[in-house]
Scaffold this motif. Structure first.
Motif, PDB file in Angstrom:
ATOM      1  N   ALA A 165      -6.705  31.176 -56.199  1.00  0.00           N
ATOM      2  CA  ALA A 165      -5.496  30.380 -56.652  1.00  0.00           C
ATOM      3  C   ALA A 165      -5.790  29.067 -57.054  1.00  0.00           C
ATOM      4  CB  ALA A 165      -4.625  30.268 -55.060  1.00  0.00           C
ATOM      5  N   ALA A 166      -6.932  28.286 -56.496  1.00  0.00           N
ATOM      6  CA  ALA A 166      -7.059  27.099 -56.733  1.00  0.00           C
ATOM      7  C   ALA A 166      -7.459  26.977 -58.318  1.00  0.00           C
ATOM      8  CB  ALA A 166      -8.209  26.427 -55.997  1.00  0.00           C
ATOM      9  N   TYR A 167      -8.153  27.887 -58.763  1.00  0.00           N
ATOM     10  CA  TYR A 167      -8.838  27.979 -60.004  1.00  0.00           C
ATOM     11  C   TYR A 167      -7.936  28.254 -61.228  1.00  0.00           C
ATOM     12  CZ  TYR A 167     -13.628  26.314 -58.632  1.00  0.00           C
ATOM     13  OH  TYR A 167     -14.572  25.538 -58.113  1.00  0.00           O
ATOM     14  N   GLU A 213     -10.215  21.290 -50.832  1.00  0.00           N
ATOM     15  CA  GLU A 213     -10.356  20.032 -51.743  1.00  0.00           C
ATOM     16  C   GLU A 213     -11.846  19.551 -51.515  1.00  0.00           C
ATOM     17  OE1 GLU A 213      -8.073  15.865 -52.750  1.00  0.00           O
ATOM     18  OE2 GLU A 213      -7.255  16.939 -51.642  1.00  0.00           O
ATOM     19  N   GLU A 214     -12.042  19.694 -50.299  1.00  0.00           N
ATOM     20  CA  GLU A 214     -13.538  19.086 -49.873  1.00  0.00           C
ATOM     21  C   GLU A 214     -14.671  19.987 -50.772  1.00  0.00           C
ATOM     22  OE1 GLU A 214     -14.430  19.369 -45.734  1.00  0.00           O
ATOM     23  OE2 GLU A 214     -12.911  17.672 -45.513  1.00  0.00           O
ATOM     24  N   ARG A 215     -14.288  21.391 -50.891  1.00  0.00           N
ATOM     25  CA  ARG A 215     -15.220  22.370 -51.518  1.00  0.00           C
ATOM     26  C   ARG A 215     -15.117  22.338 -52.994  1.00  0.00           C
ATOM     27  NH1 ARG A 215     -14.679  22.467 -46.540  1.00  0.00           N
ATOM     28  NH2 ARG A 215     -16.247  23.449 -44.998  1.00  0.00           N
ATOM     29  N   VAL A 216     -14.031  22.020 -53.557  1.00  0.00           N
ATOM     30  CA  VAL A 216     -13.777  22.299 -54.968  1.00  0.00           C
ATOM     31  C   VAL A 216     -13.913  21.193 -55.515  1.00  0.00           C
ATOM     32  CG1 VAL A 216     -12.794  24.695 -54.851  1.00  0.00           C
ATOM     33  CG2 VAL A 216     -11.288  22.280 -54.981  1.00  0.00           C
ATOM     34  N   GLY A 217     -13.499  19.903 -55.180  1.00  0.00           N
ATOM     35  CA  GLY A 217     -13.604  18.559 -55.582  1.00  0.00           C
ATOM     36  C   GLY A 217     -12.170  18.189 -56.395  1.00  0.00           C
ATOM     37  N   PHE A 218     -11.279  19.076 -56.315  1.00  0.00           N
ATOM     38  CA  PHE A 218     -10.096  18.528 -56.937  1.00  0.00           C
ATOM     39  C   PHE A 218      -8.832  18.940 -56.477  1.00  0.00           C
ATOM     40  CE2 PHE A 218     -11.212  22.720 -58.792  1.00  0.00           C
ATOM     41  CZ  PHE A 218     -10.160  23.454 -58.601  1.00  0.00           C
ATOM     42  N   PHE A 222      -0.781  24.308 -56.285  1.00  0.00           N
ATOM     43  CA  PHE A 222      -0.157  25.471 -56.110  1.00  0.00           C
ATOM     44  C   PHE A 222       0.461  25.697 -55.009  1.00  0.00           C
ATOM     45  CE2 PHE A 222      -4.178  25.938 -54.123  1.00  0.00           C
ATOM     46  CZ  PHE A 222      -4.045  26.608 -53.044  1.00  0.00           C
ATOM     47  N   LYS A 223       1.451  26.582 -54.708  1.00  0.00           N
ATOM     48  CA  LYS A 223       2.189  26.749 -53.565  1.00  0.00           C
ATOM     49  C   LYS A 223       1.674  27.652 -52.489  1.00  0.00           C
ATOM     50  CE  LYS A 223       7.070  28.101 -52.184  1.00  0.00           C
ATOM     51  NZ  LYS A 223       8.429  28.899 -52.564  1.00  0.00           N
TER      52      LYS A 223
END
Length: 440
Positions: A165-167, A213-218, A222-223
Motif C-alpha cells: 500500500a505504501a509504495y 514511517e520508521e521503516r520506509v522513511g517517508f 493512503f487510507k
C-alpha cells in the motif's frame, strides 16, 4: 462483406417485389429482406451444441467433483466434431462457406455469437451484475488492498500488504485503501505481542503509520479502513465477520487486491468481489493444506479445504498470483513473487559487499532460523533433521529467533534431545543483530 452480400440479395428481393406490386417501397423491403435472410441463414443451436455449451459452463462444478478440465475439453470437442459440418461462417467469404477453426472452444464461441447476433440480442451482464462499477473520472485508478492481519501482529499478511500500500501510494498514480481486521480487546490480547492492545481503530492506525514511517522513511498517503474480524484459535487466523466488500464504497470499487483470497472468502456471504470491482487479483501467501494436514483427520480436512479454496478463488478472482510453487495450485493462478525487496535490505547488501572488498569477514555469526514459534512453521522438521544428524553436526550452533504459542513445547523438545539451539526473541529480518548471519 456479409452486409454487402445480404444487401445485394435484399436488392434482388426488392426488384422482384417491385415488379410484382409496382410499389416504391425499397427501404422498408430492404430492411425486411435483410432481417429475413439473417434469420434463415443462422440455424438455432441444436441439442448437441447446447450440451457442449452446458459442459463448458459447468467446468468449475465438474472440477470440484474430480472431472479435470482436459476431460471437459475432450467432451466439448467430441460434441462439436459431430456437427462440425454445420459450423460455417458465411461472413468470412462472399458466397463461399468456410469451416471454423479446429479449436472446439473457438468454434462453439463463434457459433453462439452468430446465433445471438442473428436474434439482435445484446448481453450487458447477468441479473446480479453491478452496472454502476467504478469509472475513474480524475484519471486515477483506485486500489483496495484487503488483508487478513494487521500490525502489531508481525506476520507476513500484516507486513507485506502494508508495504504494498505504501509504495503504490508513493507513485501517486492511484488512490490506495488498505483494509485490515479490527479485533475486540480480549482477542487482541491473544494475537498481539508484548500485551499491546488498542481502544479504538484510530489508535491502532496511528501505531501502524508510525511503524511504517520508521521503516520506509517517508509518509505514505493512503487510507486505512478496518473491518470486523474474529480470531480463530483452531486455525490461528483472523476470519472476516460479515461482508468485507461493503467497507469499500461503490464509487471506489475499481481494483481489489485480496491478500490470501481463499482465507478471506471461506465464510464470505456478501457481494461477489468480481461483481463489485472491475478487476480482482488474489495474492496467495500460505499453503493452508500443509497446516491442516497436521491436525486430527488432517487428510480429510485438507481434501475438503483444497476444493473449497479452488471454488472460492475461481468465483471471486479474475487472476491469482502465488508467491511460490510451495503454495496450492489454484484456478487462474501463476507463480509470481510480487513482494519485491525492501530498500533497507539492498542497503545492507551494499554495506556487506563493501566490507568484503576491504577484506573483512562478512558472515561471522554462522546461521540463524527466524519464524513464529509454532510447529507449523517448520520447527518440527528442523528439530527432526538436527536430531537425525546430531553426530555429524558436532559443534554446529544455530540461533533461533521467534515468539509464539508453541514456544514452551519447542524449547522443551530441544532440551530433551540435547540439541545445540540458542533461543532468542523474535525480531525484524533487517535488525542490526542479524547482519552477520547466514540465513537459514
Amino acid at each position: 462483406m456479409k452486409d454487402r452480400t445480404l444487401l445485394s440479395l435484399a436488392t434482388s428481393e426488392i426488384r422482384t417485389d417491385k415488379t410484382l406490386s409496382g410499389q416504391e417501397t425499397p427501404l422498408i423491403l430492404n430492411h425486411r429482406a435483410k432481417q429475413a435472410l439473417l434469420f434463415t441463414e443462422v440455424q438455432p443451436l441444436d441439442v448437441t451444441e447446447l450440451l457442449a455449451y452446458l459442459v463448458r459452463q459447468s467446468e468449475p462444478f465438474l472440477d470440484q467433483i474430480g472431472v479435470r478440465k482436459d476431460v471437459c475439453d475432450k467432451i466439448v470437442g467430441g460434441l462439436c466434431r459431430k456437427h462440425k459440418n454445420q459450423f460455417l461462417l458465411p461472413s468470412l467469404s462472399s458466397g463461399k462457406s468456410t469451416l471454423l477453426d479446429e479449436n472446439a472452444n473457438d468454434e462453439l464461441d463463434l457459433r453462439i455469437a452468430s446465433v445471438l447476433q442473428s436474434t439482435g440480442h445484446c448481453y450487458d451482464g447477468g441479473f446480479w451484475t453491478d452496472l454502476s462499477k467504478h469509472h475513474p473520472s480524475d484519471g486515477k485508478r483506485h486500489v483496495a488492498i484487503v488483508t487478513t492481519a494487521s500490525l502489531p501482529w508481525m506476520t507476513g499478511t500484516a507486513v507485506n500488504p502494508l508495504f504494498r500500500a505504501a509504495y503504490l501510494a508513493k507513485s501517486e498514480r492511484q488512490n490506495v485503501t488498505l483494509l485490515v481486521p479490527w479485533l475486540c480487546k480480549s482477542e487482541q490480547e491473544l494475537v498481539y505481542p508484548n500485551n499491546l492492545t488498542f481502544t479504538s481503530p484510530e489508535e491502532q492506525e496511528n501505531y501502524i503509520r508510525n511503524w511504517l514511517e520508521e521503516r520506509v522513511g517517508f509518509k505514505a498517503d493512503f487510507k486505512i479502513s478496518f473491518y470486523p474480524g474474529k480470531f480463530s484459535k483452531e486455525r490461528r487466523s483472523i476470519i472476516p465477520a460479515g461482508d468485507t466488500s461493503q467497507f469499500v464504497p461503490s464509487k471506489d470499487a475499481d481494483i481489489a487486491i485480496l491478500e490470501e483470497p481463499e482465507h478471506l472468502n471461506w465464510y464470505h456471504h456478501g457481494k461477489r468481489w468480481t461483481d463489485k470491482f472491475n478487476h480482482v487479483v488474489g495474492v496467495v501467501h500460505t499453503n493452508y493444506l500443509e497446516y491442516i494436514k497436521r491436525e486430527k483427520n488432517g487428510a480429510l480436512q485438507a481434501f475438503l479445504v483444497k476444493h473449497i479454496n479452488n471454488l472460492v478463488t475461481r468465483a471471486y478472482c479474475h487472476k491469482v498470483l502465488r508467491l511460490s510453487a510451495a503454495t496450492q495450485d489454484l484456478p487462474k493462478s501463476v507463480i509470481c513473487n510480487v513482494h519485491g525487496v525492501n530498500p533497507k535490505f539492498l542497503k545492507i547488501g551494499e554495506k556487506v559487499a563493501a566490507e568484503r572488498e576491504l577484506g573483512q569477514q562478512a558472515f561471522s555469526k554462522g546461521a540463524y532460523f527466524l519464524g513464529k514459534m509454532v510447529w507449523a512453521k517448520g520447527y518440527k522438521e528442523l528439530i527432526d533433521l538436527l536430531a537425525k544428524h546430531k553426530n555429524e553436526l558436532d559443534g554446529f550452533k544455530l540461533d533461533v529467533f521467534g515468539n509464539g504459542e508453541d514456544a514452551n513445547e519447542v524449547q522443551n523438545t530441544v532440551k530433551r534431545l540435547d540439541l545445540n539451539l540458542n533461543f532468542l526473541k523474535g525480531r525484524d529480518h533487517a535488525d542490526d543483530s542479524l547482519h552477520g548471519f547466514h540465513k537459514s
